[in-house]
Write an enzyme that holds these catalytic residues in place. Structure first.
Site, short mmCIF file in Angstrom:
data_model
loop_
_atom_site.label_atom_id
_atom_site.label_comp_id
_atom_site.label_asym_id
_atom_site.label_seq_id
_atom_site.Cartn_x
_atom_site.Cartn_y
_atom_site.Cartn_z
N HIS A 116 30.26 5.63 11.21
CA HIS A 116 31.23 5.30 12.50
C HIS A 116 32.52 5.90 12.27
CE1 HIS A 116 30.82 4.96 17.08
NE2 HIS A 116 31.51 5.26 17.09
N ASP A 126 28.01 1.20 21.76
CA ASP A 126 28.03 0.58 20.30
C ASP A 126 27.62 -0.55 19.92
OD1 ASP A 126 28.43 -0.35 17.63
OD2 ASP A 126 29.95 1.38 17.48
N HIS A 136 28.80 -3.02 17.93
CA HIS A 136 29.20 -3.70 17.82
C HIS A 136 31.07 -3.33 18.47
CE1 HIS A 136 25.99 -2.63 14.96
NE2 HIS A 136 25.98 -4.12 14.11
N ASP A 150 33.55 -2.60 16.73
CA ASP A 150 34.45 -1.46 15.72
C ASP A 150 36.01 -1.28 15.77
OD1 ASP A 150 32.08 -0.79 14.53
OD2 ASP A 150 31.99 1.30 15.16
N HIS A 166 33.21 1.92 8.43
CA HIS A 166 32.30 2.24 9.55
C HIS A 166 32.80 0.88 10.97
CE1 HIS A 166 28.40 0.12 9.00
NE2 HIS A 166 29.11 -0.66 8.61
N ASP A 202 27.35 5.12 19.20
CA ASP A 202 26.46 4.60 17.65
C ASP A 202 24.76 4.64 18.70
OD1 ASP A 202 25.41 3.44 15.81
OD2 ASP A 202 27.10 2.26 15.50
N ASP A 212 23.46 2.52 17.45
CA ASP A 212 22.47 0.65 17.11
C ASP A 212 22.93 0.17 18.60
OD1 ASP A 212 24.62 0.23 17.35
OD2 ASP A 212 25.26 -0.29 15.11
N GLU A 218 25.99 7.39 13.05
CA GLU A 218 24.80 6.31 12.18
C GLU A 218 23.44 6.60 12.80
OE1 GLU A 218 25.45 4.37 10.56
OE2 GLU A 218 28.03 3.45 11.30
#
Length: 299
Positions: A96, A122, A124, A126, A139, A226, A228, A271
């Site tokens: 990312h 995402d 996360h 980030d 990332h 992303d 994930d 990702e």
């Protein structure tokens, strides 16, 4: 939406702690991306892949920073050129960290025309910088960088960055956000729809609100997705899995809603790690999500 697309791959995994997402662009292509987009009526130009420098400087809190920054700089140039040609850039990661280059280019291109909004899907946030990061992995920093909250090296290549107005930034699906990162996001004013809010209101309502934040008063929206964000049972091929994520249908509803809005101007899909995948399950899903974001419909 423009009918000409530029596919730009990034063989980058140096911003992450696990190797393998450098092979993500090919996995997404193998998932039927180009053929699917051509069936939708697009003229597709595959611009190949950006490959990182073989080696470079690193710091404990900015790992592999020289290679990451160099990739972001080159990606910035390619996305900016794509937009200037009137094409729609589709960026395939890679980790990312690449979003710093793509979003910086889109934001610069639309500077003075209302700027852009960003929808960041995402697990996360980030939103770390070189001071808050617990890992040093870059990332985990690009969303912060493109909004002017550092690290500046990810977005300032001497061109005078046009930072994205955080009032038009939305994070969706977060369920693994670092403590200090959470404080930084709240202080900056990012609109966040974490997984529990999606559970409560549903993806349809979340996307309605997200489009208001990112789309109203802007020239368009950049989507940074992303994989994930999706629950790992459905998307096992990624390096930072977190349990209990978006369902596949929630993910598709998000991108389908963006397509219907007509506001999308550029996107990243990142990702995808083929080393960790099961028979390219995640690469195929990423390909289908991109196609849906660009207009593929169920009926």
């Amino acid at each position: 939406m423009e009918r000409q697309l530029d596919i730009i791959g990034i063989q980058m995994d140096l911003g992450a702690s696990k190797r393998g997402v450098a092979m993500g662009p090919m996995a997404i292509r193998y998932g039927g991306l180009l053929e699917g987009l051509e069936k939708l009526g697009y003229t597709v130009f595959d611009r190949g892949d950006i490959v990182p420098l073989p080696q470079g400087q690193s710091l404990p809190n900015l790992r592999s920073y020289e290679q990451v920054v160099d990739v972001d700089r080159r990606l910035y140039g390619q996305v900016k050129e794509s937009l200037e040609r009137g094409h729609f850039p589709v960026v395939l990661g890679g980790d990312h960290s690449i979003a710093a280059g793509s979003i910086a280019a889109a934001s610069k291109h639309y500077e003075g025309r209302g700027g852009i909004g960003v929808i960041w899907i995402d697990a996360h946030g980030d939103w770390n910088d070189q001071h808050s990061t617990p890992s040093g992995n870059m990332h985990g920093m690009p969303f912060s960088a493109v909004c002017g909250h550092g690290p500046d090296c990810m977005v300032d290549f001497g061109q005078g960055p046009a930072f994205v107005d955080v009032r038009h930034c939305v994070q969706i699906g977060g369920r693994d956000i670092d403590d200090e990162e959470r404080v930084r996001m709240k202080n900056a004013g990012v609109t966040v729809f974490p997984i529990n809010v999606i559970d409560k209101y549903g993806m349809d309502e979340v996307m309605r609100r997200a489009l208001e934040v990112a789309g109203e008063g802007t020239a368009g929206i950049h989507l940074s997705f992303d994989v994930d964000a999706i629950t790992p049972e459905a998307a096992p091929g990624t390096g930072t899995v977190v349990h209990s994520g978006l369902t596949v249908r929630e993910a598709f509803l998000a991108v389908e809603t963006l397509a219907e809005s007509g506001k999308l101007v550029s996107l990243d899909m990142v990702e995808v790690n083929p080393i960790l995948d099961e028979r390219n399950k995640t690469g195929i899903l990423a390909s289908e999500l991109i196609q849906s974001a660009l207009g593929k419909v169920v009926y």
